[in-house]
Design a protein around this motif. Structure first.
Motif, PDB file in Angstrom:
ATOM      1  N   ASP A   1       0.817  -1.221   0.000  1.00  0.00           N
ATOM      2  CA  ASP A   1       0.000   0.000   0.000  1.00  0.00           C
ATOM      3  C   ASP A   1       0.850   1.271   0.000  1.00  0.00           C
ATOM      4  O   ASP A   1       0.529   2.246  -0.694  1.00  0.00           O
ATOM      5  N   SER A   2       1.925   1.275   0.745  1.00  0.00           N
ATOM      6  CA  SER A   2       2.718   2.498   0.890  1.00  0.00           C
ATOM      7  C   SER A   2       3.490   2.883  -0.376  1.00  0.00           C
ATOM      8  O   SER A   2       4.014   3.995  -0.450  1.00  0.00           O
ATOM      9  N   VAL A   3       3.548   2.000  -1.363  1.00  0.00           N
ATOM     10  CA  VAL A   3       4.274   2.338  -2.598  1.00  0.00           C
ATOM     11  C   VAL A   3       3.334   2.479  -3.797  1.00  0.00           C
ATOM     12  O   VAL A   3       3.789   2.847  -4.884  1.00  0.00           O
ATOM     13  N   LYS A   4       2.067   2.205  -3.601  1.00  0.00           N
ATOM     14  CA  LYS A   4       1.112   2.324  -4.708  1.00  0.00           C
ATOM     15  C   LYS A   4       1.116   3.731  -5.273  1.00  0.00           C
ATOM     16  O   LYS A   4       1.088   4.714  -4.528  1.00  0.00           O
ATOM     17  N   GLY A   5       1.147   3.822  -6.598  1.00  0.00           N
ATOM     18  CA  GLY A   5       1.160   5.114  -7.257  1.00  0.00           C
ATOM     19  C   GLY A   5       2.543   5.706  -7.410  1.00  0.00           C
ATOM     20  O   GLY A   5       2.721   6.698  -8.132  1.00  0.00           O
ATOM     21  N   ARG A   6       3.545   5.114  -6.729  1.00  0.00           N
ATOM     22  CA  ARG A   6       4.910   5.629  -6.821  1.00  0.00           C
ATOM     23  C   ARG A   6       5.851   4.622  -7.480  1.00  0.00           C
ATOM     24  O   ARG A   6       6.789   5.010  -8.187  1.00  0.00           O
ATOM     25  N   PHE A   7       5.623   3.330  -7.221  1.00  0.00           N
ATOM     26  CA  PHE A   7       6.481   2.274  -7.766  1.00  0.00           C
ATOM     27  C   PHE A   7       5.752   1.522  -8.869  1.00  0.00           C
ATOM     28  O   PHE A   7       4.527   1.336  -8.798  1.00  0.00           O
ATOM     29  N   THR A   8       6.507   1.063  -9.849  1.00  0.00           N
ATOM     30  CA  THR A   8       5.942   0.246 -10.921  1.00  0.00           C
ATOM     31  C   THR A   8       6.842  -0.959 -11.165  1.00  0.00           C
ATOM     32  O   THR A   8       8.044  -0.797 -11.418  1.00  0.00           O
ATOM     33  N   ILE A   9       6.244  -2.137 -11.082  1.00  0.00           N
ATOM     34  CA  ILE A   9       6.977  -3.363 -11.377  1.00  0.00           C
ATOM     35  C   ILE A   9       6.657  -3.797 -12.801  1.00  0.00           C
ATOM     36  O   ILE A   9       5.513  -3.660 -13.260  1.00  0.00           O
ATOM     37  N   SER A  10       7.656  -4.294 -13.506  1.00  0.00           N
ATOM     38  CA  SER A  10       7.447  -4.796 -14.863  1.00  0.00           C
ATOM     39  C   SER A  10       8.440  -5.924 -15.110  1.00  0.00           C
ATOM     40  O   SER A  10       9.373  -6.121 -14.319  1.00  0.00           O
ATOM     41  N   ARG A  11       8.216  -6.671 -16.171  1.00  0.00           N
ATOM     42  CA  ARG A  11       9.134  -7.761 -16.478  1.00  0.00           C
ATOM     43  C   ARG A  11       9.243  -7.958 -17.981  1.00  0.00           C
ATOM     44  O   ARG A  11       8.317  -7.644 -18.730  1.00  0.00           O
ATOM     45  N   ASP A  12      10.388  -8.479 -18.378  1.00  0.00           N
ATOM     46  CA  ASP A  12      10.637  -8.831 -19.773  1.00  0.00           C
ATOM     47  C   ASP A  12      10.892 -10.334 -19.782  1.00  0.00           C
ATOM     48  O   ASP A  12      11.977 -10.781 -19.404  1.00  0.00           O
ATOM     49  N   ASN A  13       9.898 -11.100 -20.174  1.00  0.00           N
ATOM     50  CA  ASN A  13      10.019 -12.556 -20.113  1.00  0.00           C
ATOM     51  C   ASN A  13      11.100 -13.084 -21.057  1.00  0.00           C
ATOM     52  O   ASN A  13      11.745 -14.084 -20.759  1.00  0.00           O
ATOM     53  N   ALA A  14      11.310 -12.412 -22.156  1.00  0.00           N
ATOM     54  CA  ALA A  14      12.336 -12.849 -23.106  1.00  0.00           C
ATOM     55  C   ALA A  14      13.742 -12.712 -22.517  1.00  0.00           C
ATOM     56  O   ALA A  14      14.653 -13.456 -22.871  1.00  0.00           O
ATOM     57  N   LYS A  15      13.893 -11.749 -21.609  1.00  0.00           N
ATOM     58  CA  LYS A  15      15.201 -11.498 -20.984  1.00  0.00           C
ATOM     59  C   LYS A  15      15.280 -12.049 -19.569  1.00  0.00           C
ATOM     60  O   LYS A  15      16.300 -11.862 -18.894  1.00  0.00           O
ATOM     61  N   ASN A  16      14.217 -12.699 -19.102  1.00  0.00           N
ATOM     62  CA  ASN A  16      14.180 -13.220 -17.728  1.00  0.00           C
ATOM     63  C   ASN A  16      14.533 -12.139 -16.716  1.00  0.00           C
ATOM     64  O   ASN A  16      15.288 -12.379 -15.763  1.00  0.00           O
ATOM     65  N   THR A  17      13.982 -10.971 -16.913  1.00  0.00           N
ATOM     66  CA  THR A  17      14.341  -9.810 -16.106  1.00  0.00           C
ATOM     67  C   THR A  17      13.097  -9.140 -15.540  1.00  0.00           C
ATOM     68  O   THR A  17      12.080  -9.024 -16.226  1.00  0.00           O
ATOM     69  N   VAL A  18      13.217  -8.703 -14.293  1.00  0.00           N
ATOM     70  CA  VAL A  18      12.154  -7.939 -13.651  1.00  0.00           C
ATOM     71  C   VAL A  18      12.723  -6.584 -13.245  1.00  0.00           C
ATOM     72  O   VAL A  18      13.908  -6.469 -12.916  1.00  0.00           O
ATOM     73  N   TYR A  19      11.887  -5.572 -13.302  1.00  0.00           N
ATOM     74  CA  TYR A  19      12.291  -4.206 -13.006  1.00  0.00           C
ATOM     75  C   TYR A  19      11.415  -3.623 -11.896  1.00  0.00           C
ATOM     76  O   TYR A  19      10.266  -4.041 -11.714  1.00  0.00           O
ATOM     77  N   LEU A  20      11.958  -2.649 -11.198  1.00  0.00           N
ATOM     78  CA  LEU A  20      11.170  -1.884 -10.236  1.00  0.00           C
ATOM     79  C   LEU A  20      11.526  -0.424 -10.420  1.00  0.00           C
ATOM     80  O   LEU A  20      12.636  -0.009 -10.081  1.00  0.00           O
ATOM     81  N   GLU A  21      10.600   0.318 -10.986  1.00  0.00           N
ATOM     82  CA  GLU A  21      10.794   1.754 -11.157  1.00  0.00           C
ATOM     83  C   GLU A  21      10.213   2.453  -9.934  1.00  0.00           C
ATOM     84  O   GLU A  21       9.033   2.273  -9.611  1.00  0.00           O
ATOM     85  N   MET A  22      11.041   3.241  -9.279  1.00  0.00           N
ATOM     86  CA  MET A  22      10.655   3.884  -8.027  1.00  0.00           C
ATOM     87  C   MET A  22      10.721   5.394  -8.208  1.00  0.00           C
ATOM     88  O   MET A  22      11.784   5.945  -8.506  1.00  0.00           O
ATOM     89  N   ASN A  23       9.575   6.049  -8.044  1.00  0.00           N
ATOM     90  CA  ASN A  23       9.481   7.506  -8.168  1.00  0.00           C
ATOM     91  C   ASN A  23       9.030   8.112  -6.847  1.00  0.00           C
ATOM     92  O   ASN A  23       8.511   7.417  -5.970  1.00  0.00           O
ATOM     93  N   SER A  24       9.214   9.410  -6.723  1.00  0.00           N
ATOM     94  CA  SER A  24       8.804  10.139  -5.515  1.00  0.00           C
ATOM     95  C   SER A  24       9.293   9.430  -4.262  1.00  0.00           C
ATOM     96  O   SER A  24       8.535   9.206  -3.311  1.00  0.00           O
ATOM     97  N   LEU A  25      10.559   9.086  -4.278  1.00  0.00           N
ATOM     98  CA  LEU A  25      11.121   8.310  -3.167  1.00  0.00           C
ATOM     99  C   LEU A  25      11.108   9.093  -1.872  1.00  0.00           C
ATOM    100  O   LEU A  25      11.284  10.321  -1.852  1.00  0.00           O
ATOM    101  N   LYS A  26      10.879   8.360  -0.776  1.00  0.00           N
ATOM    102  CA  LYS A  26      10.828   8.928   0.560  1.00  0.00           C
ATOM    103  C   LYS A  26      11.911   8.284   1.420  1.00  0.00           C
ATOM    104  O   LYS A  26      12.378   7.184   1.120  1.00  0.00           O
TER     105      LYS A  26
END
Length: 121
Positions: free
Chosen positions: A61-86
């Motif tokens: 809950d505390s990261v909703k709207g600020r963090f975005t998780i995504s993945r690239d299955n072809a690259k076996n990679t997951v990402y976490l984009e973190m904005n408005s960091l506290k």
């Protein structure tokens, strides 16, 4: 052997952004869910965000709207984009994945080594 290698951590000012990456390598047949956890000093490890192979995601809950998780299955990679960091986002961030190394073997848990994220106020 399966390895998860994280990158992208560092020091950032409050309000800034960072993007974490985690690449899985080695003997991999299938990857199910991929997640990001974090652990702050003196606190328990907590689930920050998870994403299914199909792209469905959930967030702390505390990261909703600020963090975005995504993945690239072809690259076996997951990402976490973190904005408005506290400052309260300061922690060691760990990548986790459920991976089957072979069609005939069950899924098991794999963890990255962790990457430090420090947010200065």
């Amino acid at each position: 052997q399966v390895q998860l290698v994280e990158s992208g951590g560092g020091l950032v000012q409050a309000g800034g952004s960072l993007k974490l990456s985690c690449a899985a390598s080695g003997s991999i047949s299938r990857i199910n869910a991929m997640d990001w956890y974090r652990q702050a000093p003196g606190k328990q490890r907590e689930l920050v965000a998870d994403i299914t192979r199909g792209g469905r995601s959930n967030y702390l809950d505390s990261v909703k709207g600020r963090f975005t998780i995504s993945r690239d299955n072809a690259k076996n990679t997951v990402y976490l984009e973190m904005n408005s960091l506290k400052s309260e986002d300061t922690a060691v961030y760990y990548c986790h994945a459920l991976i089957s190394p072979s069609t005939y073997l069950p899924f098991r848990d794999y963890w990255g080594q962790g990457t430090q994220v420090t947010v200065s106020s």
